[in-house]
Scaffold this motif. Sequence first.
Motif, PDB file in Angstrom:
ATOM      1  N   ARG A 484      -3.227  16.338 -16.977  1.00 23.62           N
ATOM      2  CA  ARG A 484      -2.792  15.085 -17.613  1.00 23.62           C
ATOM      3  C   ARG A 484      -1.694  15.370 -18.622  1.00 23.62           C
ATOM      4  N   TYR A 507      -0.126  10.301 -17.635  1.00 22.97           N
ATOM      5  CA  TYR A 507      -0.218  10.313 -16.165  1.00 22.97           C
ATOM      6  C   TYR A 507      -1.147  11.435 -15.732  1.00 22.97           C
ATOM      7  N   GLU A 512      -3.508  10.281  -9.817  1.00 30.94           N
ATOM      8  CA  GLU A 512      -2.183   9.696  -9.613  1.00 30.94           C
ATOM      9  C   GLU A 512      -2.097   8.285 -10.189  1.00 30.94           C
ATOM     10  N   LYS A 513      -2.580   8.134 -11.404  1.00 35.03           N
ATOM     11  CA  LYS A 513      -2.563   6.840 -12.075  1.00 35.03           C
ATOM     12  C   LYS A 513      -1.922   6.966 -13.454  1.00 35.03           C
ATOM     13  N   TRP A 514      -1.193   5.900 -13.833  1.00 33.23           N
ATOM     14  CA  TRP A 514      -0.614   5.815 -15.169  1.00 33.23           C
ATOM     15  C   TRP A 514      -1.620   5.190 -16.122  1.00 33.23           C
TER      16      TRP A 514
END
Length: 855
Positions: A484, A507, A512-514
């Motif tokens: 992260r 991120y 794979e997420k903001w």
Amino acid sequence: MSWNKYHRNGVRIFAVILLLICRAGISFAQEIVVKGTVVEVDGKTPLPFVNVFIPGTSTGTQTDANGKYTIRMTTARDSLRFAYLGYKTVTLGVSDAPQQVMNVRLQTAARSLSEVVVKAGKKERYRNKDNPAVELIRLVIDHKASNRIDHYDYLRYNQYEKLEFALSNLSEKVKNNRLTRKYKFIFDNQDTTKMEGKSLLPIYLEETLSDVYYRRNPEKKKTIVKADKKVSFEEYIDNQGMSAYLNHIYQNIDIYDNNMMLFTNQFLSPIANSAPTFYKYFITDTITTDTQEKLIVLDFMPRNKADFLLQGKLYITLDGNYGIQKADFTANKEVNLNWVREFRVFLDFDKSKDGKYYMSKTTMQADFGIFKGRGGIFGERTVSVKDFVINEPQPDDFYKGPALVKPESAGLAGDSFWVANRHDSLTVAESKVYANIDSLQHMRSFRRTMDIATLLLAGYKGFGPVEVGPVNTFYSFNPVEGFRLRLGGRTTPKFNKNIYLETYAAYGFKDEKWKYYLGGTYSFTNRAQFEFPVRALRANFQRDTKIPGQELQFVQEDNFLLSFKRGDNNKWLYNDIYNVDYLHEFNNHASFKVGFKNWKQQPAGGLTYFKGGPVTGLNVPALTTSELSLELRWAPHEQFYQGKVYRIPIPNKYPIFTLRGIAGVKGLFGGEYNYQNLTLNIYKMAYLSQLGFSEIVLEGGYVFGKLPFPLLTIHRANQSYSYQLQSYNMMNFLEFVSDHYVGLNIDHNFNGFIFNKVPLLKKLKLREVAAVKVLYGGVRPENRPENDPSLYKFPVDEHGFTTTFSLDKKPYIEGSIGIANIFKLFRIDLVKRFSYLEHPGVSEYGIRGRFKLDF
């Protein structure tokens, strides 16, 4: 290991950096060693704390409790000087022999009476029975109530306070270093007159002039600040918080109290009710002062030198009051004082119109440092009283309102006002410190140095109206997000005093997420947003991950050090949180906060929300709640170090009460449940004199309504390797939930009470700690998922075993014993879990550590 509530105090860490700088300048050469004993002129009574120094230099020492001293020098000197308050100074020549013995007799400088009484019983077995010194101290104890300042119905006086910190015995290498040559105007401002044998370089000074009013019944004290002035580092640290912390170290003391707080430690007063049990007393002289007052000089010392006790002299009146007219004391060198290498306290009393004595001046001096004989920090606090008026009442309305009144004009007093109103004039070095530090802060090289220090200590790098950070969150990792990265920033008062903005973006490379945060605060006062008393409206939105049941103090959840966790750590949440609240603080340290929170939580990792039976059951993708909240808090006499968005409390003896009520509203912005949650938290620091101190937390809560387990109380757990005071260190995340509970945490520090009596351990200055945490509660039948298929099932692991439980008919208990003050910085605890050992994935024993800076 995580930082505790003291470590982020920039004052203490900055002092440590200065000490390390001082140490770097020490050089070594062939030594000349002079040792000996200093006694009174009778040749029998040793004199402790005599200053022994080389005239014209900063080299010096003091005699110990037995009057012995050792002083080392690198070259032969002409003379050695012996100076002691109340005695004539003696100067003797020193030869060039490498080893010398120099025994000295000092003669009193006071005019003695013909009936001098000397008690020569130190070589005999000491006894309280038939001891005239003990009989005298018991008379002092019996007369304490009538000699205390608060026995008057009304009081009024003018009080002057001065607090100074200085670098002591700064080495020549530091002064002449190429990086510090440009600060020569600072190094030239040294004071060799304030303390014999030490060269002092003032770096901090604050002064306060106040009128103080006291009423005994009903008791009320009101202080009106007429003027205050201090060296300011406001751009880099909380100047008000630093002042509060330094004054916490140098607290007001009253010898008539049973216990006195000295440098964050509690010492038994030599005239406490139980003092004859712990102290030895000797009548050493009878003197007459310049005002023809007859006094008995009483020496006192601890029976056990390792205990937190004092030693020194009391000057007791012979006019029938049996009051203290003067006192001079310190702690035995064997006491475990950590950063305080030595200290000295002088108390002076003047006679009021009714013939009683009031404390007219207090001087506290201390030498802080890491190693003996090397550079350090010298601190001195002086409090003096003038215009002492008794029994002149003020109107009742006068005492209404805050106990401390400080008009804005107090900080505007000019030099002419201070020259006319100071009780004592400043030394030449003190008079220059305000201008010197102000000039220093305008130098580009110094500002660059402070920027680097702020980055290292606070984690932020300033760019005018904004700061980027904190650096310890730029990189972290966890089972859900994997690797992260995060970048954030915030505004400073240079942007706007009333508006504060903060944001970050992160991120996760595994999910794979903001994630991101955006928040703002508007202050309704004409001060910085978080300056006490706060009256501010805050609104923010956060989309990020969270561990259920993890609550941290003063540390971000994605701090890199918290990435390292024990056991199974895969039950997480994705959260969308909208939050609006208003905080209103009062001058008496009562406050209220009202708020609204809309929270959408989605289970992540190994956590699922499942309800229903094996065939008809389904996974719930998200849970949404809308809450209205009210928090009432009262922290009498609270002091704290104020960060940009946090506060670090400065401990005191007063409790802190926090009552919080939450109401969930079904149908409001998608809220799915109606419920109420009520909690009460009481925090108390208990000081136990020689036995140390305890931090005590009592908390209870009750949840009303029929609810799934995520909306019950999820008890604070800790799966990191740090020791956390407010969490259960052997409990797994999301292991216990309750709809009613009560918990008691006690963390006790013995301050070396045991270790200091063990010959091989006392030199290490280690301190013993012990803790116990008990939690008792449960879940009502209507909230148990096995009784209602509409409720979420308790989570299970990959093998199908339940991992979340309610507290049944027995409490959760854990305890720990540990060693603190390791290298003066670390605490290590062995933690044992006593109950619910049958739960999957739990351990009975664990090792936990934390940073802890104590005096």
